[in-house]
Motif scaffolding. Structure first.
Motif, short mmCIF file in Angstrom:
data_model
loop_
_atom_site.label_atom_id
_atom_site.label_comp_id
_atom_site.label_asym_id
_atom_site.label_seq_id
_atom_site.Cartn_x
_atom_site.Cartn_y
_atom_site.Cartn_z
N ALA A 292 4.89 -3.34 8.33
CA ALA A 292 3.63 -3.11 8.61
C ALA A 292 2.82 -4.45 8.38
O ALA A 292 1.62 -4.80 8.96
CB ALA A 292 2.61 -2.02 7.56
N HIS A 293 3.55 -5.50 7.86
CA HIS A 293 2.73 -6.71 7.62
C HIS A 293 3.97 -7.63 7.26
O HIS A 293 5.27 -7.18 6.76
CB HIS A 293 1.88 -6.69 6.49
CG HIS A 293 2.48 -6.02 5.22
ND1 HIS A 293 3.12 -6.57 4.18
CD2 HIS A 293 2.46 -4.70 4.80
CE1 HIS A 293 3.64 -5.66 3.33
NE2 HIS A 293 3.20 -4.59 3.65
N PRO A 294 3.89 -8.86 7.06
CA PRO A 294 4.90 -9.80 6.67
C PRO A 294 5.45 -9.29 5.09
O PRO A 294 4.37 -9.07 4.35
CB PRO A 294 4.46 -11.28 6.85
CG PRO A 294 3.26 -11.25 7.57
CD PRO A 294 2.76 -9.79 7.52
N SER A 295 6.71 -9.69 4.88
CA SER A 295 7.14 -9.06 3.58
C SER A 295 7.07 -7.63 3.23
O SER A 295 7.39 -7.26 2.40
CB SER A 295 6.46 -9.99 2.52
OG SER A 295 6.48 -11.26 2.71
N CYS A 296 6.84 -6.79 4.14
CA CYS A 296 6.83 -5.26 4.16
C CYS A 296 8.35 -5.15 3.95
O CYS A 296 9.10 -5.47 5.07
CB CYS A 296 6.03 -4.68 5.18
SG CYS A 296 6.47 -2.98 5.50
N ARG A 297 8.87 -4.13 2.91
CA ARG A 297 10.24 -3.80 3.11
C ARG A 297 10.30 -2.20 3.46
O ARG A 297 11.31 -1.64 2.99
CB ARG A 297 10.88 -3.97 1.76
CG ARG A 297 11.60 -5.14 1.76
CD ARG A 297 10.85 -6.43 1.81
NE ARG A 297 11.52 -7.79 1.35
CZ ARG A 297 10.90 -8.94 1.38
NH1 ARG A 297 9.55 -9.07 1.28
NH2 ARG A 297 11.81 -10.10 1.13
N CYS A 298 9.35 -1.78 3.93
CA CYS A 298 9.34 -0.19 4.19
C CYS A 298 10.40 -0.33 5.55
O CYS A 298 10.75 -1.07 6.23
CB CYS A 298 8.27 0.08 5.02
SG CYS A 298 7.01 0.28 3.62
N ARG A 299 11.18 0.99 5.63
CA ARG A 299 12.14 1.40 6.64
C ARG A 299 11.82 2.53 7.08
O ARG A 299 11.26 3.77 6.39
CB ARG A 299 13.48 1.16 6.17
CG ARG A 299 13.80 -0.22 5.53
CD ARG A 299 15.39 -0.15 5.21
NE ARG A 299 15.35 0.64 3.87
CZ ARG A 299 16.51 1.38 3.49
NH1 ARG A 299 17.45 1.26 4.38
NH2 ARG A 299 16.38 1.78 2.34
N VAL B 251 -1.69 0.10 2.63
CA VAL B 251 -1.19 0.65 3.99
C VAL B 251 0.14 1.33 3.97
O VAL B 251 0.14 2.46 4.43
CB VAL B 251 -1.28 -0.41 4.96
CG1 VAL B 251 -0.77 0.07 6.49
CG2 VAL B 251 -2.73 -1.09 5.22
N CYS B 252 0.80 0.59 3.23
CA CYS B 252 2.44 1.28 3.24
C CYS B 252 2.31 2.65 2.28
O CYS B 252 3.35 3.53 2.69
CB CYS B 252 3.39 0.03 2.93
SG CYS B 252 3.50 -1.16 3.99
N THR B 253 1.78 2.56 1.32
CA THR B 253 1.48 3.61 0.37
C THR B 253 1.18 4.96 1.15
O THR B 253 1.53 5.96 1.18
CB THR B 253 0.93 3.26 -0.85
OG1 THR B 253 1.47 2.21 -1.52
CG2 THR B 253 0.98 4.55 -1.61
ZN ZN Z 1 5.62 -1.67 3.67
#
Ligand code: ZN
Length: 235
Positions: A218-225, A181-183
């Protein structure tokens, strides 16, 4: 004696490093609160008795995340740009109080079930030992604090860039551990006050995490900013 030059001074921590530090501090604080509470025995009542200090610890962590997220936005506000839109603080998708209360209530039931050896309340699982349930509870509390730190940082960056009229770009973690998802989200840009659109396609779950409401995480443990960008000319 040699003069100390500016280049000798350590570089100030980056926002990513500040977020890491906030996560670490929250983890240590939560472990200390929980360890003290179960020193006399691991019981559901002992966990329920520390709801307030746990809420306070997670709230402080979220506040730190908000401050870091504010700094990320304001650092981009170069050239004395003034806010052109109305400012209002974006709320978190779910409140610290509700999230902590839910995790503690579930853990208390699981610990009690582990003592009696049969399911208690709404816990349908085969009970593990109280120690196993306690370790699970500690992991869930830390994961919750991490989520709140990042939700608050995102909400703050979002609130201030909306005020400033800046775009946002979804930026994933750099360690290659971003999920599908994040990618897919990486590099997506939105205008002020807009939300990121979740991707659709192969490898993307049709139903995303309920805590995702158009901003990282986007989900727990997601580190996107979400990072501020100068707005592109729009036609
Ligand atoms: Zn993420």
């Amino acid at each position: 004696m040699e003069a100390v030059t500016v280049t000798d001074l350590p570089a100030p921590p980056t926002p990513a490093q500040q977020l890491d530090t906030a996560e670490q501090q929250a983890s240590e604080e939560l472990h200390a609160i929980i360890a003290a509470a179960v020193a006399a025995g691991i019981t559901g009542a002992a966990l329920l008795a520390i709801v307030a200090p746990l809420m306070n610890a997670v709230s402080r962590a979220a506040q730190t995340g908000w401050t870091i997220g504010t700094r990320i936005a304001m650092n981009a506000a170069v050239g004395q740009r003034m806010g052109r839109n109305a400012y209002f603080a974006e709320p978190l998708p779910t409140s610290v109080e509700a999230d902590v209360a839910a995790v503690v209530a579930d853990a208390a039931q699981r610990v009690d079930a582990a003592h009696t050896g049969r399911p208690t309340g709404g816990v349908p699982v085969t009970p593990a030992t109280p120690e196993v349930e306690l370790a699970r509870f500690q992991r869930r509390m830390v994961r919750l604090a991490v989520t709140k730190i990042h939700q608050a940082a995102s909400a703050a960056t979002y609130s201030y860039t909306r005020w400033l009229g800046l775009d946002l770009e979804w930026v994933t973690r750099r360690d290659g551990k971003a999920c599908a998802v994040c990618t897919a989200m990486n590099g997506q840009r939105i205008g002020p006050g807009k939300r990121f659109t979740p991707p659709i396609g192969r490898g993307i779950p049709r139903k995303l995490w309920a805590g995702f409401q158009g901003l990282p995480p986007a989900h727990p443990s997601c580190r996107c900013r979400p990072l501020p960008r100068e707005p592109r000319p729009r036609t």
